[in-house]
Design a protein around this motif. Sequence first.
Motif, PDB file in Angstrom:
ATOM      1  N   GLN A   1       0.826  -1.207   0.000  1.00  0.00           N
ATOM      2  CA  GLN A   1       0.000   0.000   0.000  1.00  0.00           C
ATOM      3  C   GLN A   1       0.861   1.258   0.000  1.00  0.00           C
ATOM      4  O   GLN A   1       0.593   2.216  -0.738  1.00  0.00           O
ATOM      5  CB  GLN A   1      -0.911  -0.004   1.226  1.00  0.00           C
ATOM      6  CG  GLN A   1      -2.073  -0.979   1.162  1.00  0.00           C
ATOM      7  CD  GLN A   1      -2.917  -0.937   2.415  1.00  0.00           C
ATOM      8  OE1 GLN A   1      -2.555  -0.313   3.415  1.00  0.00           O
ATOM      9  NE2 GLN A   1      -4.055  -1.622   2.396  1.00  0.00           N
ATOM     10  N   THR A   2       1.889   1.251   0.808  1.00  0.00           N
ATOM     11  CA  THR A   2       2.762   2.429   0.870  1.00  0.00           C
ATOM     12  C   THR A   2       3.559   2.595  -0.415  1.00  0.00           C
ATOM     13  O   THR A   2       3.791   3.728  -0.875  1.00  0.00           O
ATOM     14  CB  THR A   2       3.718   2.301   2.070  1.00  0.00           C
ATOM     15  OG1 THR A   2       2.957   2.065   3.258  1.00  0.00           O
ATOM     16  CG2 THR A   2       4.546   3.554   2.235  1.00  0.00           C
ATOM     17  N   ALA A   3       3.981   1.476  -1.008  1.00  0.00           N
ATOM     18  CA  ALA A   3       4.827   1.551  -2.208  1.00  0.00           C
ATOM     19  C   ALA A   3       4.076   2.119  -3.399  1.00  0.00           C
ATOM     20  O   ALA A   3       4.615   2.924  -4.164  1.00  0.00           O
ATOM     21  CB  ALA A   3       5.395   0.170  -2.534  1.00  0.00           C
ATOM     22  N   VAL A   4       2.823   1.715  -3.591  1.00  0.00           N
ATOM     23  CA  VAL A   4       2.071   2.165  -4.764  1.00  0.00           C
ATOM     24  C   VAL A   4       1.242   3.405  -4.480  1.00  0.00           C
ATOM     25  O   VAL A   4       0.572   3.919  -5.389  1.00  0.00           O
ATOM     26  CB  VAL A   4       1.166   1.025  -5.281  1.00  0.00           C
ATOM     27  CG1 VAL A   4       1.978  -0.187  -5.659  1.00  0.00           C
ATOM     28  CG2 VAL A   4       0.097   0.655  -4.250  1.00  0.00           C
ATOM     29  N   GLY A   5       1.236   3.892  -3.261  1.00  0.00           N
ATOM     30  CA  GLY A   5       0.452   5.085  -2.931  1.00  0.00           C
ATOM     31  C   GLY A   5      -1.029   4.827  -2.884  1.00  0.00           C
ATOM     32  O   GLY A   5      -1.828   5.623  -3.409  1.00  0.00           O
ATOM     33  N   LEU A   6      -1.427   3.738  -2.229  1.00  0.00           N
ATOM     34  CA  LEU A   6      -2.832   3.361  -2.168  1.00  0.00           C
ATOM     35  C   LEU A   6      -3.575   4.315  -1.226  1.00  0.00           C
ATOM     36  O   LEU A   6      -3.103   4.633  -0.137  1.00  0.00           O
ATOM     37  CB  LEU A   6      -2.953   1.924  -1.677  1.00  0.00           C
ATOM     38  CG  LEU A   6      -4.200   1.159  -2.133  1.00  0.00           C
ATOM     39  CD1 LEU A   6      -4.108   0.873  -3.625  1.00  0.00           C
ATOM     40  CD2 LEU A   6      -4.310  -0.151  -1.366  1.00  0.00           C
ATOM     41  N   ASN A   7      -4.735   4.777  -1.669  1.00  0.00           N
ATOM     42  CA  ASN A   7      -5.563   5.693  -0.886  1.00  0.00           C
ATOM     43  C   ASN A   7      -6.941   5.062  -0.690  1.00  0.00           C
ATOM     44  O   ASN A   7      -7.734   4.959  -1.640  1.00  0.00           O
ATOM     45  CB  ASN A   7      -5.684   7.043  -1.595  1.00  0.00           C
ATOM     46  CG  ASN A   7      -6.347   8.094  -0.725  1.00  0.00           C
ATOM     47  OD1 ASN A   7      -6.845   7.800   0.373  1.00  0.00           O
ATOM     48  ND2 ASN A   7      -6.364   9.329  -1.206  1.00  0.00           N
ATOM     49  N   VAL A   8      -7.192   4.611   0.530  1.00  0.00           N
ATOM     50  CA  VAL A   8      -8.465   3.947   0.820  1.00  0.00           C
ATOM     51  C   VAL A   8      -9.631   4.917   0.699  1.00  0.00           C
ATOM     52  O   VAL A   8     -10.728   4.553   0.248  1.00  0.00           O
ATOM     53  CB  VAL A   8      -8.415   3.308   2.220  1.00  0.00           C
ATOM     54  CG1 VAL A   8      -9.728   2.605   2.533  1.00  0.00           C
ATOM     55  CG2 VAL A   8      -7.249   2.343   2.329  1.00  0.00           C
ATOM     56  N   VAL A   9      -9.434   6.171   1.094  1.00  0.00           N
ATOM     57  CA  VAL A   9     -10.503   7.177   1.007  1.00  0.00           C
ATOM     58  C   VAL A   9     -10.921   7.391  -0.444  1.00  0.00           C
ATOM     59  O   VAL A   9     -12.097   7.640  -0.755  1.00  0.00           O
ATOM     60  CB  VAL A   9     -10.034   8.490   1.661  1.00  0.00           C
ATOM     61  CG1 VAL A   9     -11.107   9.567   1.545  1.00  0.00           C
ATOM     62  CG2 VAL A   9      -9.643   8.251   3.108  1.00  0.00           C
ATOM     63  N   ARG A  10      -9.977   7.298  -1.344  1.00  0.00           N
ATOM     64  CA  ARG A  10     -10.263   7.489  -2.764  1.00  0.00           C
ATOM     65  C   ARG A  10     -11.009   6.297  -3.358  1.00  0.00           C
ATOM     66  O   ARG A  10     -11.556   6.384  -4.478  1.00  0.00           O
ATOM     67  CB  ARG A  10      -8.942   7.723  -3.504  1.00  0.00           C
ATOM     68  CG  ARG A  10      -9.071   8.132  -4.942  1.00  0.00           C
ATOM     69  CD  ARG A  10      -7.709   8.469  -5.510  1.00  0.00           C
ATOM     70  NE  ARG A  10      -6.746   7.374  -5.324  1.00  0.00           N
ATOM     71  CZ  ARG A  10      -5.441   7.468  -5.572  1.00  0.00           C
ATOM     72  NH1 ARG A  10      -4.930   8.616  -5.987  1.00  0.00           N
ATOM     73  NH2 ARG A  10      -4.639   6.432  -5.379  1.00  0.00           N
ATOM     74  N   GLY A  11     -11.014   5.181  -2.654  1.00  0.00           N
ATOM     75  CA  GLY A  11     -11.700   3.995  -3.145  1.00  0.00           C
ATOM     76  C   GLY A  11     -10.762   2.943  -3.685  1.00  0.00           C
ATOM     77  O   GLY A  11     -11.215   2.015  -4.377  1.00  0.00           O
ATOM     78  N   ASP A  12      -9.463   3.047  -3.390  1.00  0.00           N
ATOM     79  CA  ASP A  12      -8.506   2.055  -3.868  1.00  0.00           C
ATOM     80  C   ASP A  12      -8.690   0.740  -3.122  1.00  0.00           C
ATOM     81  O   ASP A  12      -9.090   0.708  -1.948  1.00  0.00           O
ATOM     82  CB  ASP A  12      -7.081   2.568  -3.679  1.00  0.00           C
ATOM     83  CG  ASP A  12      -6.820   3.832  -4.483  1.00  0.00           C
ATOM     84  OD1 ASP A  12      -7.653   4.141  -5.366  1.00  0.00           O
ATOM     85  OD2 ASP A  12      -5.806   4.503  -4.235  1.00  0.00           O
ATOM     86  N   LYS A  13      -8.376  -0.370  -3.806  1.00  0.00           N
ATOM     87  CA  LYS A  13      -8.517  -1.703  -3.226  1.00  0.00           C
ATOM     88  C   LYS A  13      -7.225  -2.485  -3.391  1.00  0.00           C
ATOM     89  O   LYS A  13      -6.482  -2.286  -4.353  1.00  0.00           O
ATOM     90  CB  LYS A  13      -9.665  -2.462  -3.927  1.00  0.00           C
ATOM     91  CG  LYS A  13     -11.032  -1.813  -3.771  1.00  0.00           C
ATOM     92  CD  LYS A  13     -12.091  -2.615  -4.510  1.00  0.00           C
ATOM     93  CE  LYS A  13     -13.459  -1.953  -4.374  1.00  0.00           C
ATOM     94  NZ  LYS A  13     -14.513  -2.712  -5.099  1.00  0.00           N
ATOM     95  N   ILE A  14      -6.994  -3.407  -2.444  1.00  0.00           N
ATOM     96  CA  ILE A  14      -5.838  -4.279  -2.490  1.00  0.00           C
ATOM     97  C   ILE A  14      -6.236  -5.648  -1.961  1.00  0.00           C
ATOM     98  O   ILE A  14      -6.977  -5.755  -0.987  1.00  0.00           O
ATOM     99  CB  ILE A  14      -4.654  -3.701  -1.682  1.00  0.00           C
ATOM    100  CG1 ILE A  14      -3.445  -4.638  -1.790  1.00  0.00           C
ATOM    101  CG2 ILE A  14      -5.022  -3.423  -0.253  1.00  0.00           C
ATOM    102  CD1 ILE A  14      -2.168  -4.065  -1.203  1.00  0.00           C
ATOM    103  N   GLU A  15      -5.754  -6.676  -2.651  1.00  0.00           N
ATOM    104  CA  GLU A  15      -5.996  -8.049  -2.226  1.00  0.00           C
ATOM    105  C   GLU A  15      -4.669  -8.798  -2.291  1.00  0.00           C
ATOM    106  O   GLU A  15      -3.993  -8.783  -3.323  1.00  0.00           O
ATOM    107  CB  GLU A  15      -7.021  -8.737  -3.133  1.00  0.00           C
ATOM    108  CG  GLU A  15      -8.443  -8.234  -2.976  1.00  0.00           C
ATOM    109  CD  GLU A  15      -9.049  -8.628  -1.637  1.00  0.00           C
ATOM    110  OE1 GLU A  15      -8.532  -9.588  -1.025  1.00  0.00           O
ATOM    111  OE2 GLU A  15     -10.026  -7.981  -1.211  1.00  0.00           O
TER     112      GLU A  15
END
Length: 507
Positions: free
Chosen positions: A367-381
């Motif tokens: 998440q930190t490496a790709v700049g994931l933003n949960v507020v923006r609606g980004d998802k990770i699995e």
Amino acid sequence: MDGLKEQIDNLKARLGHLSFNQRIVLGTVAVASIISISVFSLWLQKDESAVLFTNLSPEDASTALAELAKQDVKAELSNGGTTILVPENTVYRLRVDLAAKGIPSSGIVGFEIFDGKQYGLTEFLQNVNFKRALEGELTKSIESLRGIQSARVHLVLPKPSIFKKLASPATASVVLNLGRSVNLAEYQIGGIQSLVAGSVENLERENVSVIDQTGKVLSSAVIDDESGRSESHLALRKEVEGYLTEKASSMLNTVLGSGRAIVRIDATLNFEKIDREREIFDHANTVVRSEIRTEESNSNTGGTNESSTVNYEINRTVEHIVGDIGGVKSLSVAVFVDGTYEVAEDGTRTYKPLSDEKVNQLRRIVQTAVGLNVVRGDKIEIVNMQFSEPVQPVTSGLPEWVGPLTQYGGKAVLFIALVVIFFSLKKNIAGLLLATPSEVVARTGSAPEKQEATEPEHFTGIPELDDQVVSDIQDFASENPERVAEVIQSWIREIDLTENTQEKVGS
């Protein structure tokens, strides 16, 4: 003289004993040798030609040929009349001589057009010469680029206007004649646009059109349809996804090991072009804009009347908003990670999945490496799963040198066979030319018994001829007339029936 005649007679005798096939082979070799020697002699006598000028226009080629004819220089045309060939030993001198006379004139005139006297020219002609010179200089610069054979530049320079709204922008068109199999990249086309735009006043890059000799539009400023935008958007999306995937994959491969993690990222970009103005009024904060005060005196009462008018300006904010094109709208990240393996003493491997704590650590790192933003609606699995063992390629069990041997072995065998045949023919032909007539007869098919009969080592005299011997000779002659004729011819050529020979035979 007698020796020469004797050698000629011996050569005729040797040729006379050759078979038909041998004569064909010997004649073919002789004709091929004569032709090769003749062609080589003509090649030596021919003067080497070199290129004097190439890519000439018909006018320049005609002028150059006329000047060469005056100097008695033999010249040839090639490549459809665009290239002139002259003797190699004169090419450099002729280039200098013709260049001194202005041949060839490329037809491209730059700022040297102003080198002469310009007296009496009107303003219109001066503007035309300036435009022509500017186009010529740009053409020279573009033709110096790799892969471009020729170019033409057309400039449209409108007259300046005192009213900005009525002023027309400058435009330019560039026609390129590209070399064979030459395709210009986008950055090269952009470089040509920047070159032209930076050399002409008030000319923007997007107003420069570039086409090739087939009429295909190369400039990206002109190709601005839906398909062109879609291709550029897709390329930008792939670039962003590849960049983020590389960041996450390199980090996981360093921690888990090469091939122990698979990362895929789907990026949704915002390609909306937003350009808007917003005006905000703040009613709470007011500012005095103007104030008018009036004062009147009453003569009857002796008093004064005062009045005032105050105008207030409401606080206003004007915002000009331009949206950022290509920004990241959302990200979806999918990660597969392999577990660990324990190797037993007998060599068996046991799969062991990663702990939940370690999986959560990997999730936070990605998440930190790709700049994931949960507020923006980004998802990770992140899924921990055992990877399948790589399939080993099936080998035939043959050594590695078998492949190259089968590939080049046949060629080597063929080459050796050709060499052996060549030296065998060479040896046989040399033997036929240097052999004596009796040896030639023996090589052309005479049996060993016949050779012993025609060339006995010890002559014991002619045997007594009885009826049986004569009958046997007649039967042999009727069955083999050609061989009997060859024997008699060899006797005639080898036996000199002089008195000394007869005495020698008699003794």
